[in-house]
Design a protein around this motif. Structure first.
Motif, PDB file in Angstrom:
ATOM      1  N   ARG A  89     -30.200 111.543  32.751  1.00  0.00           N
ATOM      2  CA  ARG A  89     -30.610 112.066  31.606  1.00  0.00           C
ATOM      3  C   ARG A  89     -30.520 111.016  30.615  1.00  0.00           C
ATOM      4  O   ARG A  89     -31.465 110.582  29.746  1.00  0.00           O
ATOM      5  N   ARG A  90     -29.634 110.248  30.434  1.00  0.00           N
ATOM      6  CA  ARG A  90     -29.296 109.515  29.594  1.00  0.00           C
ATOM      7  C   ARG A  90     -30.273 108.169  29.764  1.00  0.00           C
ATOM      8  O   ARG A  90     -30.881 107.452  28.882  1.00  0.00           O
ATOM      9  N   PHE A  91     -30.465 107.532  31.121  1.00  0.00           N
ATOM     10  CA  PHE A  91     -31.375 106.598  31.693  1.00  0.00           C
ATOM     11  C   PHE A  91     -32.794 107.009  31.001  1.00  0.00           C
ATOM     12  O   PHE A  91     -33.535 106.127  30.538  1.00  0.00           O
ATOM     13  N   ALA A  92     -33.134 108.290  31.346  1.00  0.00           N
ATOM     14  CA  ALA A  92     -34.760 108.681  30.980  1.00  0.00           C
ATOM     15  C   ALA A  92     -34.896 108.563  29.305  1.00  0.00           C
ATOM     16  O   ALA A  92     -36.060 108.129  29.151  1.00  0.00           O
ATOM     17  N   GLU A  93     -33.637 108.964  28.680  1.00  0.00           N
ATOM     18  CA  GLU A  93     -33.887 109.062  27.198  1.00  0.00           C
ATOM     19  C   GLU A  93     -34.152 107.455  26.871  1.00  0.00           C
ATOM     20  O   GLU A  93     -35.051 107.201  25.834  1.00  0.00           O
ATOM     21  N   LYS A  94     -33.470 106.463  27.567  1.00  0.00           N
ATOM     22  CA  LYS A  94     -33.638 105.128  26.929  1.00  0.00           C
ATOM     23  C   LYS A  94     -34.734 104.499  27.552  1.00  0.00           C
ATOM     24  O   LYS A  94     -35.362 103.420  26.742  1.00  0.00           O
ATOM     25  N   GLN A  95     -35.595 105.070  28.146  1.00  0.00           N
ATOM     26  CA  GLN A  95     -37.109 104.752  28.657  1.00  0.00           C
ATOM     27  C   GLN A  95     -38.138 105.163  27.576  1.00  0.00           C
ATOM     28  O   GLN A  95     -39.131 104.767  27.482  1.00  0.00           O
ATOM     29  N   HIS A 107     -35.500 102.645  21.274  1.00  0.00           N
ATOM     30  CA  HIS A 107     -35.265 103.911  22.248  1.00  0.00           C
ATOM     31  C   HIS A 107     -34.382 104.870  21.412  1.00  0.00           C
ATOM     32  O   HIS A 107     -33.593 104.374  20.450  1.00  0.00           O
ATOM     33  N   PRO A 108     -34.417 106.301  21.507  1.00  0.00           N
ATOM     34  CA  PRO A 108     -33.982 107.005  20.525  1.00  0.00           C
ATOM     35  C   PRO A 108     -32.492 107.136  20.885  1.00  0.00           C
ATOM     36  O   PRO A 108     -31.881 106.986  21.680  1.00  0.00           O
ATOM     37  N   GLY A 144     -41.763 114.569  15.237  1.00  0.00           N
ATOM     38  CA  GLY A 144     -41.928 113.238  15.053  1.00  0.00           C
ATOM     39  C   GLY A 144     -43.224 112.404  15.775  1.00  0.00           C
ATOM     40  O   GLY A 144     -43.371 113.180  16.704  1.00  0.00           O
ATOM     41  N   LYS A 145     -43.873 111.532  15.086  1.00  0.00           N
ATOM     42  CA  LYS A 145     -44.998 110.836  15.900  1.00  0.00           C
ATOM     43  C   LYS A 145     -44.416 110.221  17.160  1.00  0.00           C
ATOM     44  O   LYS A 145     -45.088 110.414  18.324  1.00  0.00           O
ATOM     45  N   GLN A 146     -43.104 109.767  17.211  1.00  0.00           N
ATOM     46  CA  GLN A 146     -42.336 109.210  18.289  1.00  0.00           C
ATOM     47  C   GLN A 146     -41.117 109.880  18.210  1.00  0.00           C
ATOM     48  O   GLN A 146     -40.786 110.258  17.281  1.00  0.00           O
ATOM     49  N   PRO A 147     -40.508 110.192  19.394  1.00  0.00           N
ATOM     50  CA  PRO A 147     -39.032 110.766  19.405  1.00  0.00           C
ATOM     51  C   PRO A 147     -38.341 110.148  18.444  1.00  0.00           C
ATOM     52  O   PRO A 147     -38.055 109.115  18.302  1.00  0.00           O
ATOM     53  N   PRO A 148     -37.840 111.043  17.300  1.00  0.00           N
ATOM     54  CA  PRO A 148     -36.893 110.421  16.426  1.00  0.00           C
ATOM     55  C   PRO A 148     -35.494 110.341  16.793  1.00  0.00           C
ATOM     56  O   PRO A 148     -35.042 110.714  18.049  1.00  0.00           O
ATOM     57  N   PRO A 153     -32.523 104.508  39.747  1.00  0.00           N
ATOM     58  CA  PRO A 153     -32.551 105.729  38.907  1.00  0.00           C
ATOM     59  C   PRO A 153     -33.180 106.873  39.579  1.00  0.00           C
ATOM     60  O   PRO A 153     -32.951 108.112  39.035  1.00  0.00           O
ATOM     61  N   ASP A 154     -34.076 106.639  40.522  1.00  0.00           N
ATOM     62  CA  ASP A 154     -34.912 108.039  41.047  1.00  0.00           C
ATOM     63  C   ASP A 154     -33.883 108.303  42.438  1.00  0.00           C
ATOM     64  O   ASP A 154     -34.320 109.341  43.191  1.00  0.00           O
ATOM     65  N   LEU A 155     -32.910 107.724  42.659  1.00  0.00           N
ATOM     66  CA  LEU A 155     -32.264 107.767  43.910  1.00  0.00           C
ATOM     67  C   LEU A 155     -32.657 107.638  45.215  1.00  0.00           C
ATOM     68  O   LEU A 155     -32.524 108.948  46.008  1.00  0.00           O
TER      69      LEU A 155
END
Length: 736
Positions: free
Chosen positions: A244-250, A294-295, A431-435, A709-711
């Protein structure tokens, strides 16, 4: 991806339809994997072999002896029957006793002259040593001492059971499943732990762990199995969180870098005090996150009164400086209004952007709650969509479809645990992009629990109190044993008021009729027992205080079912010093800031949790005068409830208290299943005790997810994740 075939096989294939149906309906066990993960709660020991002459009372023992005689006796005027069996081993005699329908089965087995092993707790009846309903196994003529020794020292697994499926029946089904797996199936069972990790950590393979936890030969085998199974739980959970953390950072986000000589610098220059080292350190962590593309995903946790709101406000001002807007979401109207008031007071003319007398650097700070009048609400919505308002503080009303932002850059969620995934995401989607996201909690959480429960958030901790905060003395008032202590408590409240200060009295219930317990004979009897009587109520206690010990003082009430305007009015008058004593429910638990309030009396304090008491206590001692918190309880001195209160009185360290709280309550299920009534995903992992395992699992998970990341290279681990994270758990993780 399908689950592992051998573990995903329905139980009815191995156990038959009837047994499988009972297990599904009453224990929520449906597959072979479910049953193998249904671990023993504890293990009974049959005890070492003992001679009859040496049997100790009240202990479990195992004896090898011969049946001397067996007879069925009637009692209770012939209505009841019991089987009495006398054993001898040459050193002494022992009586066995059996009741109920099964006694005739035992009579057929326990024939005079036969030898067997008998195990149970030794009691005494009419001066004769006795075992009641013992476990036993009859021995063949050739059975030697070794067989007896092995049977005596066996560990008997005791399973979480139900009326329809006793522990010993569950043990038999586990035997069947283990035997079936032993024959052909272990080869099909995929191990979720990568081989390199397993070998590097010295952990046994999964089949061996299942065998050792269900059928251990020694206590060392149980420990080996538990070590391995704890790793499964911690590692799979940490991989889910790391992904989840990895996906958020993308995800893309607008970097919000603080601008020199802007609103933030002007605000800092106004502050009448210096930031603590802790506040400066945490602010730097937040500003570094805000400057990335990234958020930010950060949890800010800290002691009551450690200055979290100030840290959050500085982050919000930095975002406004960088051209964005910031929203703070509070769980209640009282708290939203309180935050709005304290933010505008701290900012002064900086909160009056565009207004006469406002600062040229300033911005508008708007409040948005469900109970606002239409004109004020319309103006607030307009200020948000045009960007006129840089800051908004509100309740769930912020989430509604009508609310639109010019450029939402930061969301601050106060009291994180009060909001669900849908609410948090609804606000972020504006937000226009994730805040960027900053969530705050005033309940200090031990690092392990924070890591596990809020594992998709980076954590910042404020554990240093700002200068000028006064110490709080806490005492338990045993109202039932020592009524004069309670009388003295009210005298202390009077003394505080006479010295120009104010006080809170907190009750667990409102008492407005809607929360009244039903008036029954049982309720009348219960009223005499502090454990069973209804909790004390705000409206009743306020009347008693006005007429009695606090007669002549200005006593006001505050609770959650009052009209929002009335609540705000009471809070405003109390803050202005126009009331001496506020009798309230836990509506004052968080965020309420009245520096002149120095005393708090918590009625029926044993009805509150440890963390809640600590939160409440943080409402006093907020100014220069020392605080006093009195915990009133009618519970007996030796009760666990009183021990809990003594722990609160003994320390002001919220992290220590939250540890005590968790040890008493357990942590529930970090994936939310305990809250929704489904079986917990944590069966052997205890987040307080297994700190090191969780930390090590997190490190391993981060490394693995960063590389893959996708294992794709670890299909076994992906399968385990699919099994752990059903849709409901996926959503619960979002709340983290």
């Amino acid at each position: 991806m399908d689950l592992v075939p051998s573990l995903d096989e329905p139980l009815k294939k191995t156990l038959g339809g009837t047994t499988a149906k009972v297990m599904a309906e009453h224990l929520d066990l449906h597959t072979v994997g479910d049953l193998l993960h249904h671990y023993p709660r504890r293990y009974a020991e049959r005890g070492e072999l003992t001679q009859l002459a040496d049997l100790p009372l009240d202990e479990h023992a195992t004896v090898v002896a011969q049946v001397a005689d067996a007879r069925v006796l009637r009692f209770n005027n012939g209505k009841g029957q019991r089987l009495e069996v006398t054993l001898t081993d040459g050193s002494g005699r022992l009586q066995l006793v059996f009741f109920g329908k099964s006694l005739f089965h035992h009579q057929k087995e326990l024939l005079p002259g036969r030898k067997g092993m008998f195990s149970g707790k030794v009691g005494m009846f009419r001066n004769i040593r006795q075992l009641s309903h013992p476990a036993y196994e009859m021995l063949g003529k050739d059975a030697g001492a070794d067989a007896a020794e092995a049977w005596a020292n066996q560990l008997i697994p005791l399973y979480p059971a139900c009326a329809q499926m006793e522990s010993w029946k569950i043990a038999k089904t586990v035997d069947l499943v283990l035997a079936s797996m032993e024959a052909t199936r272990w080869a099909e069972t995929v191990d979720p732990l990568p081989a390199a990790l397993r070998e590097g950590r010295g952990l046994v393979p999964l089949p061996e762990a299942f065998r050792k936890i269900h059928r251990p030969r020694t206590k060392a085998e149980i420990a080996e199995a538990r070590d391995r199974l704890k790793w499964d739980e911690a590692f799979v959970l940490q991989v889910a969180l790391a992904r989840r953390r990895f996906a958020e950072k993308q995800l893309p986000a607008v970097a919000r870098k603080p601008v020199p000589d802007g609103l933030l610098d002007a605000f800092d220059a106004k502050l009448p005090f210096a930031l603590t080292d802790g506040q400066q350190k945490v602010s730097k962590e937040i500003f570094d996150d805000l400057a990335t593309e990234h958020p930010m995903h950060r949890l800010l946790q800290g002691e009551v009164g450690s200055g979290k709101t100030l840290v959050a406000l500085r982050a919000m001002l930095a975002v406004v400086d960088a051209g964005g807007q910031a929203a703070m979401l509070a769980p209640t109207e009282v708290l939203a209004q309180q935050h709005h008031r304290s933010v505008t007071e701290m900012m002064g003319e900086l909160a009056e952007g565009g207004m006469l007398g406002g600062s040229a650097l300033g911005t508008k700070v708007v409040l948005l709650t469900g109970s606002m009048g239409t004109p004020a609400r319309r103006q607030a919505l307009l200020d948000l969509v045009t960007g006129e308002a840089g800051l908004v503080i509100g309740t769930h009303a912020l989430i509604e479809d009508k609310v639109q932002f010019h450029d939402l850059g930061l969301v601050v969620v106060d009291e994180q645990h009060r909001f669900g995934v849908e609410q948090r995401d609804a606000l972020r989607s504006k937000g226009k992009q994730p805040p960027h996201l900053l969530v705050m909690t005033a309940t200090p959480i031990p690092r392990t629990v924070a890591m596990t429960v809020f594992g998709d958030l980076e954590t910042s901790v404020l554990d240093q109190l700002p200068a000028g905060r006064s110490p709080i003395a806490t005492h338990v008032v045993p109202a039932k044993d020592k009524p004069h202590f309670l009388a003295r408590a009210w005298e202390r409240v009077r003394e505080e008021v006479e010295n120009g200060h104010q006080a809170y009295v907190v009750c667990p219930r409102i008492g407005d009729g809607e929360d009244e317990p039903k008036k029954t004979k049982k309720a009348a009897e219960a009223a005499e027992d502090p454990e069973k009587r209804p909790p004390l109520a705000v409206l009743e206690i306020a009347d008693l205080l006005r007429a009695g010990p606090l007669n002549g003082l200005r006593v006001e009430v505050l609770h959650g079912r009052m009209h929002p305007d009335d609540k705000d009015d009471v809070m405003r008058r109390f803050a202005a010093g126009e009331a001496d004593v506020l009798v309230a429910t836990t509506v004052i638990e968080v965020g309420v800031n009245v520096p002149n309030a120095t005393a708090m009396v918590i009625m029926d304090a044993d009805r509150f949790g440890v963390s809640q008491l600590h939160q409440l206590r943080g409402r006093v001692g907020r100014g220069s005068a020392p605080g006093l918190c009195l915990l009133v309880s009618e519970m007996h001195e030796a009760s666990p409830a009183r021990a809990r209160l003594a722990a609160v009185a003994a320390t002001l360290d919220g992290f220590e208290l939250s540890r005590i709280d968790l040890e008493q309550r357990r942590e529930g299920d970090v994936l939310g299943q305990a809250q929704s009534g489904v079986r917990s995903s944590l069966r052997v992992l205890a987040v307080i005790d297994d700190e090191e395992v969780i930390a090590a699992a997190r490190e391993e998970a981060v490394t693995i997810v960063a590389d893959d990341p996708d294992l794709d290279g670890l299909p076994e681990l992906r399968t385990a994740l699919d099994a752990l994270l059903d849709k409901e758990r996926e959503q619960y993780l979002d709340k983290g």
